[in-house]
Scaffold this active site. Structure first.
Site, PDB file in Angstrom:
ATOM      1  N   HIS A 133      36.498  41.294  45.556  1.00  0.00           N
ATOM      2  CA  HIS A 133      34.617  40.549  45.201  1.00  0.00           C
ATOM      3  C   HIS A 133      34.574  39.846  46.177  1.00  0.00           C
ATOM      4  O   HIS A 133      35.530  39.280  46.680  1.00  0.00           O
ATOM      5  CB  HIS A 133      34.928  39.640  43.644  1.00  0.00           C
ATOM      6  CG  HIS A 133      35.203  40.552  42.703  1.00  0.00           C
ATOM      7  ND1 HIS A 133      34.317  41.305  41.875  1.00  0.00           N
ATOM      8  CD2 HIS A 133      35.911  41.087  42.020  1.00  0.00           C
ATOM      9  CE1 HIS A 133      34.101  42.312  41.069  1.00  0.00           C
ATOM     10  NE2 HIS A 133      35.370  42.003  40.628  1.00  0.00           N
ATOM     11  N   ARG A 186      36.768  52.437  39.908  1.00  0.00           N
ATOM     12  CA  ARG A 186      35.961  51.499  39.232  1.00  0.00           C
ATOM     13  C   ARG A 186      34.794  52.713  38.934  1.00  0.00           C
ATOM     14  O   ARG A 186      34.801  53.151  40.134  1.00  0.00           O
ATOM     15  CB  ARG A 186      36.451  50.564  38.726  1.00  0.00           C
ATOM     16  CG  ARG A 186      35.142  49.757  37.444  1.00  0.00           C
ATOM     17  CD  ARG A 186      35.337  48.823  37.476  1.00  0.00           C
ATOM     18  NE  ARG A 186      34.658  47.669  38.556  1.00  0.00           N
ATOM     19  CZ  ARG A 186      33.879  46.623  37.876  1.00  0.00           C
ATOM     20  NH1 ARG A 186      33.969  45.776  37.068  1.00  0.00           N
ATOM     21  NH2 ARG A 186      33.610  45.992  39.436  1.00  0.00           N
ATOM     22  N   GLU A 240      32.052  44.141  28.401  1.00  0.00           N
ATOM     23  CA  GLU A 240      32.082  43.407  29.253  1.00  0.00           C
ATOM     24  C   GLU A 240      31.200  42.024  28.361  1.00  0.00           C
ATOM     25  O   GLU A 240      30.391  40.926  28.783  1.00  0.00           O
ATOM     26  CB  GLU A 240      31.442  43.507  30.126  1.00  0.00           C
ATOM     27  CG  GLU A 240      32.357  44.694  31.055  1.00  0.00           C
ATOM     28  CD  GLU A 240      31.473  45.321  32.817  1.00  0.00           C
ATOM     29  OE1 GLU A 240      31.406  44.412  33.438  1.00  0.00           O
ATOM     30  OE2 GLU A 240      31.256  45.561  32.494  1.00  0.00           O
ATOM     31  N   ASP A 255      30.928  39.301  32.954  1.00  0.00           N
ATOM     32  CA  ASP A 255      29.520  39.454  32.346  1.00  0.00           C
ATOM     33  C   ASP A 255      29.338  38.944  31.195  1.00  0.00           C
ATOM     34  O   ASP A 255      28.051  38.796  30.562  1.00  0.00           O
ATOM     35  CB  ASP A 255      29.291  40.908  32.165  1.00  0.00           C
ATOM     36  CG  ASP A 255      29.029  41.692  34.190  1.00  0.00           C
ATOM     37  OD1 ASP A 255      27.862  41.101  33.993  1.00  0.00           O
ATOM     38  OD2 ASP A 255      29.577  41.880  34.708  1.00  0.00           O
ATOM     39  N   ARG A 260      39.181  38.567  34.963  1.00  0.00           N
ATOM     40  CA  ARG A 260      39.309  37.573  35.352  1.00  0.00           C
ATOM     41  C   ARG A 260      39.083  36.758  36.614  1.00  0.00           C
ATOM     42  O   ARG A 260      39.145  37.856  37.324  1.00  0.00           O
ATOM     43  CB  ARG A 260      40.553  36.400  35.107  1.00  0.00           C
ATOM     44  CG  ARG A 260      41.005  36.661  33.701  1.00  0.00           C
ATOM     45  CD  ARG A 260      41.917  35.350  33.420  1.00  0.00           C
ATOM     46  NE  ARG A 260      42.541  35.310  32.176  1.00  0.00           N
ATOM     47  CZ  ARG A 260      42.121  34.322  30.727  1.00  0.00           C
ATOM     48  NH1 ARG A 260      41.517  34.038  31.482  1.00  0.00           N
ATOM     49  NH2 ARG A 260      43.110  34.537  29.875  1.00  0.00           N
ATOM     50  N   ARG A 280      24.795  39.858  39.779  1.00  0.00           N
ATOM     51  CA  ARG A 280      26.406  40.604  39.744  1.00  0.00           C
ATOM     52  C   ARG A 280      26.883  38.494  38.859  1.00  0.00           C
ATOM     53  O   ARG A 280      25.830  37.525  39.453  1.00  0.00           O
ATOM     54  CB  ARG A 280      27.384  40.577  41.140  1.00  0.00           C
ATOM     55  CG  ARG A 280      26.802  42.137  40.392  1.00  0.00           C
ATOM     56  CD  ARG A 280      28.001  42.648  42.145  1.00  0.00           C
ATOM     57  NE  ARG A 280      27.843  44.341  41.983  1.00  0.00           N
ATOM     58  CZ  ARG A 280      28.126  44.442  40.963  1.00  0.00           C
ATOM     59  NH1 ARG A 280      28.538  44.669  40.056  1.00  0.00           N
ATOM     60  NH2 ARG A 280      28.032  46.196  41.042  1.00  0.00           N
TER      61      ARG A 280
END
Length: 880
Positions: free
Chosen positions: A138, A395, A505, A542, A580, A712
């Site tokens: 990320h 994913r 989410e 989210d 997380r 995001r």
């Protein structure tokens, strides 16, 4: 603790002095004097000197464009050096953290014995221990790989300087090396000129395995074995594998158009090439070590008579590993491999079996001490990392699969799958999953989007069992979302059982997760296919962005609890996968406390959790730090399973239900309903400018044209962290608690603080967030960057923040934040002196840049802005 903090301050001071020498040499003494003046003003401003604060503001508001970059870089570098010193202090020879020792495995074993837990229960829990860390890329890792390497070397120098018997000459040499490393870092561009590709992100992730985890895992297992022998009188088996690593780097295509099937295949080849390289180094060392001549008759019968039987085995493996490395390097270079699949190592057993035979023979021949050396470490690396270095998750977002199937059904004349009811979708999917004929016509040219989905499934189908650890479906809402992926994998020719993992989410999806999974388990084909094993991913990012921290936390807890109970009733082995992040707004909390606050039985089948962005480096980037992190995880999982937290009382649940509703309403009323909130957010934070910072390969928005709802969770939180309001991590929580206290429920709330780890951990997380907020700086952002007509919004949020801090202190019976954690409080205070100038510079830069048309913006100012963003991120530590 005071002495340890003093030692850390000494290291920080030394590193700062060397940085000053570097700046003076590189930029001149005038720049160094300016930087030092700003530092002193910042320190005095923090101490409450209003004159110093005003002078600091004037100095930074009038700073020349030429001086902005070196000043910003100086404070940014200092914060990175502070992080290094602080990270090193946790593994220092002189570090004696009472809290850490309480959380050690040995301490836990003693605690379990004292509480009367039977040894067979402890042994069973150890035997079933599983820590699976999923490394993700990320866009929160703001430190470049080239700088990370230098930071690791600085750590090594600090370690050497701890020895008390150094000569003057030796100390001088180490300090010279430190100065050299700091100079190298200063003269390295800390800002990437281009976004990293997904392939480069994977290289970064694999470098963490190579430089830290490769060493840390066998050392951790030795420590665990020592504790087991000391407290349980049990030696752990050679094939004991409680630690596994998976990765999203090169597999996470949710919202990232740059992750393609071609990229995924290349990343898998890169992993195999790197694994071959690392095992080759081990094998070379074993070739030097294993010169013994005695072997068992069984060993000789299997491998033949040889003068040096173990070297014979090892040299054969060395030759095969060289061929393996060459094979995958050829594929990476887009060359035709010079080897065949039969000549190379493609499965773990090809390495494990001959080396385990060596281990067994050595042990039986009275050479156990030799067997338990490097050979044992190598065997444990095979079990942990394998010939693919880590497993890979795929994913993708749920609607992408629906769109692909809809394209097929339209082409073959069945109608539009996307428009069907859920019942019709399920009936179709189950029929096709049971069918022996293919669904997708051979002579068909799908759209690029659908072709990419199908090609990804083909890459999954090509892999050996266990290479792909999971296929995660983000934004999963229905049972058909899971069945659709199984059908696509079947059509791609996948004959292996790949765990297909729904990711729940949003608040609504978490609340519906039990009914969705129950519906899925009622499908006969599905129940037979999964062999009573199911993984479900819980989304923290989210859900918090959707409903606020408090409501999201309770929804996550309830969802886990419901799924555990459902699977227990149906005799299904459930693994919960926790998505997380590092920040509180994305589920971040100290690992030990976070795990002990999970619902009872939720860790029964082990822990699977993402390690994201810069948290990988902070928690796993150095071998000893990684060992400590693994021990904390292991200790917390064992404790949670053997001494589970209490089931929440009915009245506690009632309080949490109320808190959830109230806090969610407060949060959404501001974030969604206030018409001026979005313009305020975009003015008061560098949200729009963040997209220019080339952090990760993934775009900052799922929909580039959307508003906050399309943003995001990471940049949403990242932006608020920059202006020190930290809004997503606290909005709604404190106000909701205050309402319940005002309604006469303080006794129950205080009992929850004392007796319920779930609630007390959330309160601790809030306290940490509040200690990093800053009302003065947040107000300064408003005054300089926000239209006066919107100031009321910022003013109301700051008033709420003040009220929430007061609520928390009253609830905790404290005089000030973090007064029971002086180490943390002093760390934050130390950083504030260096983050304050970066915040003030950032405001100045944002104002100057926003006055210029985007296409005509000064590149020097833009670069300086990026440096302030990365510097503040370093100062705040947990950015995403």
């Amino acid at each position: 603790m005071i002495q340890q903090y003093s030692e850390m301050r000494n290291n920080v001071s030394m590193l700062g002095r060397f940085l000053g020498e570097t700046i003076s040499d590189a930029q001149g003494s005038d720049i160094l004097d300016l930087i030092e003046n700003i530092r002193v003003l910042s320190r005095n401003s923090r101490a409450g000197n209003d004159k110093a604060r005003q002078e600091l503001l004037e100095t930074l508001a009038t700073i020349s464009n030429d001086n902005i970059i070196p000043v910003a870089r100086a404070f940014s570098h200092f914060l990175n050096l502070t992080n290094i010193a602080e990270q090193y202090q946790t593994i220092s020879r002189h570090h004696d953290d009472l809290e850490s020792s309480r959380r050690s495995i040995g301490s836990l074993f003693s605690k379990l014995k004292a509480q009367g837990i039977k040894q067979e229960e402890v042994l069973s829990a150890v035997d079933n221990l599983l820590i699976e860390l999923v490394l993700t890329a990320h866009p929160t890792e703001v430190t470049r790989r080239s700088l990370t390497h230098k930071h690791v070397e600085i750590n090594k120098c600090l370690s050497k300087l701890e020895h008390s018997d150094l000569t003057v000459k030796e100390r001088t040499a180490i300090e010279r090396r430190l100065l050299q490393l700091i100079a190298e870092a200063w003269h390295t561009n800390e800002i990437r000129t281009q976004r990293p590709t997904p392939f480069e992100e994977a290289k970064w992730g694999y470098s963490v395995i190579e430089n830290s985890l490769w060493t840390a895992v066998p050392m951790f297992l030795r420590q665990l074995n020592d504790s087991s022998k000391e407290h349980l009188n049990v030696t752990l088996p050679v094939d004991f594998t409680p630690v596994k690593f998976s990765s999203w780097m090169g597999g996470d295509r949710d919202g990232n158009p740059f992750v393609t099937s071609t990229v995924t295949r290349s990343v898998l080849n890169l992993a195999r090439a790197k694994a071959a390289e690392l095992f080759l180094e081990d094998i070379k060392l074993l070739s030097d070590e294993l010169s013994m001549v005695e072997a068992t008759e069984e060993f000789k019968a299997k491998y033949g008579e040889h003068q040096e039987p173990y070297r014979y085995i090892v040299k054969d493996l060395r030759a095969k590993l060289k061929l393996t490395q060459n094979h995958y390097n050829d594929l990476l270079a887009d060359r035709q491999p010079r080897t065949t699949a039969e000549q190379i190592i493609t499965k773990n057993e090809q390495l494990w079996e001959p080396l385990f035979d060596c281990y067994t023979s050595l042990s039986k021949c009275g050479m156990r001490i030799i067997a338990n050396g490097l050979l044992l470490d190598t065997l444990r690396r095979i079990r942990c990392f394998g010939v693919t270095l880590s497993q890979l998750d795929i994913r993708q977002e749920s609607t992408r699969h629906s769109m692909a199937i809809a394209e097929v059904t339209r082409y073959i004349g069945l109608g539009d799958y996307a428009q069907w009811s859920e019942a019709d979708k399920q009936a179709f999917l189950i029929r096709e999953l049971n069918s022996r004929r293919p669904l997708i016509p051979i002579e068909w040219s799908p759209s690029e989007e659908t072709k990419e989905i199908l090609d990804t499934c083909k890459v999954v189908a090509e892999q050996h069992e266990g290479v792909i650890s999971a296929y995660v479906i983000s934004m999963a809402k229905f049972a058909s979302d899971v069945l659709a992926v199984h059908l696509l994998l079947k059509e791609a020719g996948c004959t292996k059982t790949i765990p297909v993992v729904p990711l729940f989410e949003t608040l609504e999806d978490l609340d519906n997760s039990q009914s969705v999974m129950e519906e899925l388990f009622n499908v006969g084909w599905y129940r037979g296919f999964i062999n009573n094993k199911q993984m479900v991913m819980i989304g923290y990012s989210d859900s918090a962005k959707d409903a606020g921290m408090m409501a999201a936390s309770w929804a996550q807890y309830r969802a886990q609890e419901a799924l555990v109970n459902l699977c227990e009733r149906l005799h299904i082995e459930l693994t919960l996968f926790h998505g997380r992040g590092g920040t509180i707004g994305r589920g971040g909390a100290p690992a030990h406390a976070a795990l002990l606050s999970q619902p009872p039985k939720s860790l029964k089948n082990g822990l699977r959790v993402t390690e994201q962005g810069e948290m990988i480096r902070f928690k796993l980037g150095l071998p000893q730090v990684a060992i400590n992190s693994l021990e904390l995880y292991a200790s917390a999982i064992l404790e949670a399973n053997l001494l589970p937290p209490p089931e929440p009382k009915t009245e506690w649940r009632g309080i949490m239900d109320e808190l959830s509703v109230i806090s969610c309403d407060i949060y959404r009323n501001i974030v969604r309903e206030q018409p001026d909130f979005v313009p305020y957010f975009r003015s008061a934070t560098p949200e729009q400018e963040l997209s220019r910072l080339p952090l990760g390969s993934r775009p900052a928005k799922r929909n580039p044209k959307g508003g906050v709802e399309s943003l995001r969770a990471i940049p949403w939180i990242f932006a608020w962290m920059q202006n020190r309001l930290m809004l997503p991590a606290w909005l709604g929580a404190g106000a909701a608690i205050q309402q319940l206290l005002d309604n006469g429920k303080s006794a129950v709330v205080e009992e929850m603080c004392r007796s319920w780890p779930f609630f007390s951990t959330r309160i601790g997380m809030l306290e940490m967030v509040f200690s990093k907020t800053d009302l003065w700086l947040t107000e300064y952002y408003d005054q300089r960057l926000v239209e006066p007509t919107l100031w009321r919004l910022g003013s109301a949020l700051r008033q709420q923040l003040q009220a929430d801090v007061k609520t928390l202190l009253e609830l905790s019976h404290k005089d000030q934040l973090m007064d029971d954690l002086p180490w943390v409080a002093q760390s934050i205070a130390l950083r504030n002196v260096y983050t304050d100038p970066l915040n003030l510079l950032q405001v100045e830069l944002l104002q100057r840049l926003r006055q210029q048309p985007e296409e005509q913006q000064d590149s020097q100012l833009n670069q300086a802005l990026m440096i302030t963003i990365t510097g503040i991120a370093a100062g705040m530590r947990n950015t995403g």
